[in-house]
Design a protein around this motif. Structure first.
Motif, PDB file in Angstrom:
ATOM      1  N   GLY A 192      30.307  38.474  41.774  1.00 17.56           N
ATOM      2  CA  GLY A 192      31.440  38.842  40.919  1.00 17.56           C
ATOM      3  C   GLY A 192      31.328  38.009  39.609  1.00 17.56           C
ATOM      4  O   GLY A 192      31.859  38.316  38.676  1.00 17.56           O
ATOM      5  N   VAL A 210      38.098  37.190  40.834  1.00 19.69           N
ATOM      6  CA  VAL A 210      37.334  37.622  41.643  1.00 19.69           C
ATOM      7  C   VAL A 210      37.481  37.747  42.981  1.00 19.69           C
ATOM      8  O   VAL A 210      37.818  36.441  43.693  1.00 19.69           O
ATOM      9  CB  VAL A 210      35.782  36.949  41.462  1.00 19.69           C
ATOM     10  N   VAL A 213      32.297  38.936  35.419  1.00 23.74           N
ATOM     11  CA  VAL A 213      33.411  38.657  34.876  1.00 23.74           C
ATOM     12  C   VAL A 213      33.397  38.744  33.158  1.00 23.74           C
ATOM     13  O   VAL A 213      32.320  38.467  32.674  1.00 23.74           O
ATOM     14  CB  VAL A 213      33.994  37.173  35.158  1.00 23.74           C
ATOM     15  N   SER A 252      39.920  36.436  34.713  1.00 22.61           N
ATOM     16  CA  SER A 252      39.046  37.073  35.616  1.00 22.61           C
ATOM     17  C   SER A 252      39.322  36.797  37.085  1.00 22.61           C
ATOM     18  O   SER A 252      39.128  35.585  37.472  1.00 22.61           O
ATOM     19  CB  SER A 252      37.550  37.212  35.228  1.00 22.61           C
TER      20      SER A 252
END
Length: 191
Positions: free
Chosen positions: A90, A17, A94, A15
């Motif tokens: 964020g 961000v 995730v 992930s």
């Protein structure tokens, strides 16, 4: 130097961000370059761009980019704004088992994300990249030492610059980050 833990499972999804505020002029190219680099190296991923109260066309640019970048997941932070809050927001979105924070203006090199991913998959829990300390531009790895920010992301206890023997401890005053660490890439822990 610290040794990787061979018992850590391989990572399955990254992930990324990206906090963004008034970045309409550059966010599309940042996300496109990141997407191309991750696809080129066959890294399963999602790109989460947090629109943190932009007053320009950042949100519209992100919405349009979704048609060409299937792993892009823009989200709007409608709560309190600020860089740290955007990152936290964020983190709450995730789904990957590893997380990296990148800047929206492409001041972070997408190729470093690939390097971080590879180091974590060698058995490290956290990787720091620094451009502010001697040897900057090189990666530093460290196994977990139990320091946690309270987020479902596990941060290691210190950052060692390449060639340095002095650890720089993350400071609670600076939100749990080392004031000299420019890039941080971590495995997720259980929530």
């Amino acid at each position: 130097m610290f040794a990787p833990d061979p018992n850590l499972p391989p990572l399955k999804r990254l992930s990324v961000v990206i906090p963004a505020r008034d970045e309409a002029g550059c966010i599309r190219s940042t996300v496109e370059h990141l997407y191309v680099e991750l696809r080129l190296h066959q890294i399963p991923h999602e790109i989460i761009v947090v629109d943190d109260g932009s007053t320009d066309a950042t949100w519209e640019v992100l919405q349009a980019a979704c048609a060409d970048i299937p792993t892009l997941r823009p989200v709007q932070n409608t709560g309190e704004h600020g860089f740290g809050r955007a990152i936290t927001f964020g983190f709450e979105h995730v789904t990957g088992d590893a997380v990296v924070v990148m800047m929206a203006d492409e001041s972070d090199d997408c190729r470093d994300v690939v390097r971080y991913w590879r180091e974590l998959n060698r058995g490290y829990e956290c990787v720091f990249g620094s451009r502010f300390v001697k040897g900057g531009g090189r990666l530093t790895t460290h196994p977990s030492s139990g320091y946690s920010t309270g987020w479902p992301i596990h941060f290691c206890g210190c950052c060692l610059a390449s060639g340095s023997t002095t650890p720089q401890m993350p400071s609670r005053r600076t939100g749990g980050r080392s004031s000299r660490a420019a890039g941080l890439f971590c495995r997720r822990t259980s929530t």
